[in-house]
Each structure stands twice: as C-alpha cells, then as structure tokens.
Enzyme design. Structure first.
Site, PDB file in Angstrom:
ATOM      1  N   TYR A   1       0.834  -1.209   0.000  1.00  0.00           N
ATOM      2  CA  TYR A   1       0.000   0.000   0.000  1.00  0.00           C
ATOM      3  C   TYR A   1       0.870   1.262   0.000  1.00  0.00           C
ATOM      4  O   TYR A   1       0.630   2.195  -0.779  1.00  0.00           O
ATOM      5  CB  TYR A   1      -0.906  -0.048   1.229  1.00  0.00           C
ATOM      6  CG  TYR A   1      -1.883   1.094   1.359  1.00  0.00           C
ATOM      7  CD1 TYR A   1      -3.044   1.145   0.581  1.00  0.00           C
ATOM      8  CD2 TYR A   1      -1.673   2.120   2.281  1.00  0.00           C
ATOM      9  CE1 TYR A   1      -3.947   2.187   0.717  1.00  0.00           C
ATOM     10  CE2 TYR A   1      -2.573   3.161   2.421  1.00  0.00           C
ATOM     11  CZ  TYR A   1      -3.710   3.193   1.637  1.00  0.00           C
ATOM     12  OH  TYR A   1      -4.608   4.231   1.773  1.00  0.00           O
TER      13      TYR A   1
ATOM     14  N   LYS B   1       1.070   4.210  -2.836  1.00  0.00           N
ATOM     15  CA  LYS B   1       0.752   5.608  -2.533  1.00  0.00           C
ATOM     16  C   LYS B   1       1.957   6.516  -2.769  1.00  0.00           C
ATOM     17  O   LYS B   1       1.804   7.675  -3.148  1.00  0.00           O
ATOM     18  CB  LYS B   1       0.239   5.735  -1.094  1.00  0.00           C
ATOM     19  CG  LYS B   1      -1.090   5.017  -0.860  1.00  0.00           C
ATOM     20  CD  LYS B   1      -2.198   5.618  -1.712  1.00  0.00           C
ATOM     21  CE  LYS B   1      -3.555   4.991  -1.467  1.00  0.00           C
ATOM     22  NZ  LYS B   1      -4.613   5.607  -2.294  1.00  0.00           N
TER      23      LYS B   1
HETATM   24  P1  NAP Z   1     -13.275   2.645   1.054  1.00  0.00           P
HETATM   25  O1  NAP Z   1     -14.434   3.106   1.876  1.00  0.00           O
HETATM   26  O2  NAP Z   1     -12.825   1.233   1.138  1.00  0.00           O
HETATM   27  O3  NAP Z   1     -13.571   3.034  -0.456  1.00  0.00           O
HETATM   28  C1  NAP Z   1     -12.710   2.664  -1.486  1.00  0.00           C
HETATM   29  C2  NAP Z   1     -13.500   2.636  -2.763  1.00  0.00           C
HETATM   30  O4  NAP Z   1     -12.612   2.218  -3.813  1.00  0.00           O
HETATM   31  C3  NAP Z   1     -14.642   1.637  -2.711  1.00  0.00           C
HETATM   32  O5  NAP Z   1     -15.860   2.339  -2.862  1.00  0.00           O
HETATM   33  C4  NAP Z   1     -14.375   0.695  -3.890  1.00  0.00           C
HETATM   34  O6  NAP Z   1     -15.485   0.528  -4.734  1.00  0.00           O
HETATM   35  C5  NAP Z   1     -13.363   1.470  -4.703  1.00  0.00           C
HETATM   36  N1  NAP Z   1     -12.548   0.527  -5.457  1.00  0.00           N
HETATM   37  C6  NAP Z   1     -11.739  -0.447  -4.978  1.00  0.00           C
HETATM   38  N2  NAP Z   1     -11.186  -1.125  -5.998  1.00  0.00           N
HETATM   39  C7  NAP Z   1     -11.655  -0.566  -7.146  1.00  0.00           C
HETATM   40  C8  NAP Z   1     -11.452  -0.816  -8.519  1.00  0.00           C
HETATM   41  N3  NAP Z   1     -10.636  -1.778  -8.940  1.00  0.00           N
HETATM   42  N4  NAP Z   1     -12.108  -0.043  -9.431  1.00  0.00           N
HETATM   43  C9  NAP Z   1     -12.947   0.926  -9.019  1.00  0.00           C
HETATM   44  N5  NAP Z   1     -13.167   1.220  -7.721  1.00  0.00           N
HETATM   45  C10 NAP Z   1     -12.536   0.483  -6.801  1.00  0.00           C
HETATM   46  O7  NAP Z   1     -11.981   3.497   1.380  1.00  0.00           O
HETATM   47  P2  NAP Z   1     -11.770   5.046   1.731  1.00  0.00           P
HETATM   48  O8  NAP Z   1     -11.220   5.100   3.093  1.00  0.00           O
HETATM   49  O9  NAP Z   1     -12.939   5.865   1.373  1.00  0.00           O
HETATM   50  O10 NAP Z   1     -10.527   5.341   0.753  1.00  0.00           O
HETATM   51  C11 NAP Z   1     -10.600   6.184  -0.383  1.00  0.00           C
HETATM   52  C12 NAP Z   1      -9.173   6.507  -0.817  1.00  0.00           C
HETATM   53  O11 NAP Z   1      -8.513   7.226   0.217  1.00  0.00           O
HETATM   54  C13 NAP Z   1      -8.327   5.276  -1.092  1.00  0.00           C
HETATM   55  O12 NAP Z   1      -7.475   5.518  -2.198  1.00  0.00           O
HETATM   56  C14 NAP Z   1      -7.487   5.138   0.162  1.00  0.00           C
HETATM   57  O13 NAP Z   1      -6.278   4.479  -0.069  1.00  0.00           O
HETATM   58  C15 NAP Z   1      -7.277   6.592   0.515  1.00  0.00           C
HETATM   59  N6  NAP Z   1      -6.921   6.807   1.920  1.00  0.00           N
HETATM   60  C16 NAP Z   1      -7.789   6.429   2.911  1.00  0.00           C
HETATM   61  C17 NAP Z   1      -7.410   6.642   4.234  1.00  0.00           C
HETATM   62  C18 NAP Z   1      -8.302   6.276   5.390  1.00  0.00           C
HETATM   63  O14 NAP Z   1      -7.854   6.375   6.509  1.00  0.00           O
HETATM   64  N7  NAP Z   1      -9.541   5.885   5.154  1.00  0.00           N
HETATM   65  C19 NAP Z   1      -6.174   7.194   4.524  1.00  0.00           C
HETATM   66  C20 NAP Z   1      -5.329   7.561   3.489  1.00  0.00           C
HETATM   67  C21 NAP Z   1      -5.723   7.362   2.184  1.00  0.00           C
HETATM   68  P3  NAP Z   1     -16.515  -0.711  -4.630  1.00  0.00           P
HETATM   69  O15 NAP Z   1     -16.996  -0.701  -3.220  1.00  0.00           O
HETATM   70  O16 NAP Z   1     -17.554  -0.366  -5.645  1.00  0.00           O
HETATM   71  O17 NAP Z   1     -15.729  -1.952  -4.955  1.00  0.00           O
END
Ligand code: NAP
Length: 246
Positions: A154, A158
């Site tokens: 991961y 990133k």
């Molecule tokens: P999340 O709730 O798990 O949402 C991630 C989304 O990505 C899901 O809706 C999923 O869609 C979609 N996804 C996964 N694989 C995919 C693919 N192959 N094609 C299209 N869509 C895909 O996570 P989140 O926390 O909102 O994260 C959003 C972003 O922020 C991510 O890039 C994550 O790495 C980043 N981020 C999050 C955090 C944190 O603490 N939450 C911190 C730093 C960075 P489906 O459900 O439709 O499969």
C-alpha cells in the site's frame, strides 16, 4: 447553479470518494460516480448528488482494467462532451508483513491504487489536452510519505502516486492542466472501520490533533485544489492528516 463541468471520482460509492462526490456536486460540478462492486451504494450517492442539483451518472468499471477505463471515458465523452476534473480515489489495502505478503497481494494493490490512476489519468489527459484545461487530483496517503510496517504494498502504491503526480504536473502544465495529490492521514471510513476501537484510540493518541479525520476534511481540500483559487498550485502533495506528518 454554476456549471463547473464534469468531475469523475473513482471509487465514489462510499467513504471518502462519496463525500468528495457530494461536496463537488454542491459546488456545481456534474458528477460521474465510478464504482466496481457497490452498485446500491453508488446509486444512493448518485441520487444524493442529483438532490444537490447536479447531473449525476454512475459507471461501473474496474480501474485496474485498461479496457474498462477506456469504455468509461468514452461514456463520459458521450454524456458530457468534456471532463473538467478527475479524482483518482479508488483504492484497496491488503496488509501484511513482507514475509507473509504474496506477489498477488502486492500486485493487486499496485494494480488498483497506482496503475488504475495511470489508466484514468491517461484517458483524462487525452480529453484535457484537447480542451487545454482540466485538473487531476490523486488521493495518496500519509503512509506514501512516511511508510508503515505491514503496508509495504500500500505504501509503495501511494508513494508511486506521488511520483505520478509530480511527473504529470510537469508534463501537462504547458496546457494549463494542474495535477496535485492529497495525502490523508487516518480517516473514518470502511477502510479504518476494519480496525478495532482500541486500535483507533491508540492511533488517535499519536495524532497531534488527537482525532481521526473525517471524509469531509479530505473533500474540502479536493474542492479547494479543484477551484480557481488553486490555479497556481501544481505538482504538490497536500497532507490532510491532523499533523501526523510533521
Ligand atoms: P473505502 O471506503 O474502502 O472506499 C474505497 C473505494 O474504492 C470503494 O468504494 C471501492 O469501490 C473502490 N474501489 C476499490 N477497488 C476498485 C477498482 N478496482 N475499481 C474501481 N473502484 C474500486 O476506502 P476510503 O477510506 O474511502 O478510501 C478512499 C481513498 O482514500 C483510497 O485511495 C485510500 O487508499 C485513501 N486513503 C484512505 C485513508 C483512510 O484512513 N480511510 C487514509 C489515506 C488514504 P466498490 O466498493 O464499488 O468496490
């Protein structure tokens, strides 16, 4: 309502992506909600965007699949004619210590988090270069900057997004296209819900602002970077992490 053009947010059915879609809908963009599996959640987000006055479309596509990305952009061209903003938000984790991390665990995270952003950026850039305007915002992570034990795949994806951001910023600047990254800290979402309460409390204690972030914290930064107020900012990585990266 101001018409700011079309914004595609990948992985926008739920979590941070959903909140970015709602914030941009409120700000006057037409919204394309990309999703992979969460059809019902994507439809809910689409309806919420429309209730905020936006034209909103949902498109199912796996961002790690080049052909599906191309089809998604062809549909956007047909429906909207242009794209003003791409937010590469789709992401997954497959955590584990390196001795237990399989090649599949490594590759799938790189394929979705990094190669997916490459495919979408390539398609968006094709349209934006012709238009001579557009913005790309990549959702990276604090662990892409500082690393994290158990997240080699991961963190590498990133950190790769940061290199992609800086290179594309240089490549696309002559045509007036900006490319920036947002590096969230720990944000409340399905991704962090996987952690237990005890783990979350421990995390919060390590954050100078003493709390996990909210999806709105990230969406507000995306709205700013997408706006004309940020028109002289490109190639930057903006940390939104409560001070984790000081
Ligand atoms: P999340 O709730 O798990 O949402 C991630 C989304 O990505 C899901 O809706 C999923 O869609 C979609 N996804 C996964 N694989 C995919 C693919 N192959 N094609 C299209 N869509 C895909 O996570 P989140 O926390 O909102 O994260 C959003 C972003 O922020 C991510 O890039 C994550 O790495 C980043 N981020 C999050 C955090 C944190 O603490 N939450 C911190 C730093 C960075 P489906 O459900 O439709 O499969």
């Amino acid at each position: 309502m101001l018409d700011k053009g079309c914004a595609l947010i990948t992985g926008a059915a739920k979590g941070i992506g959903r909140q970015i879609a709602l914030t941009l809908a409120k700000a006057g963009y037409d919204i394309v909600i990309n999703y992979r599996g969460s059809e019902e959640a994507a439809e809910r987000t689409r309806t919420e965007c429309e209730n905020l006055g936006a034209k909103a479309l949902k498109i199912k596509a796996d961002v790690s699949n080049e052909a599906e990305c191309e089809e998604m952009f062809a549909e956007i061209k047909k429906e909207f004619g242009q794209i003003a903003l791409l937010v590469n938000n789709a992401g997954i984790t497959k955590d584990g210590l390196i001795m237990r991390m399989s090649a599949e665990d490594f590759e799938s995270v790189i394929d979705i988090n990094l190669k997916g952003a490459f495919f979408c950026s390539k398609n968006a850039a094709r349209m934006m270069l012709r238009q001579k305007y557009g913005k790309i915002i990549n959702i990276s992570s604090v662990v892409g900057i500082v690393g994290n034990a158990g997240q080699a795949n991961y963190s590498a994806s990133k950190a790769g997004l940061i290199g992609l951001t800086k290179s594309l910023a240089k490549e696309l600047a002559p045509r007036g296209i900006t490319v920036n990254a947002v590096a969230p800290g720990f944000i409340v979402s399905d991704m962090t819900d996987a952690l237990g309460d005890e783990q979350k409390d421990k995390l919060a204690a390590q954050i100078p602002l003493n709390r996990l972030g909210e999806a709105e914290d990230i969406a507000n930064m995306v709205e700013f970077l997408a706006s004309e107020k940020a028109s002289y900012i490109t190639g930057q990585v903006i940390s939104v992490d409560g001070g984790m990266n000081i």
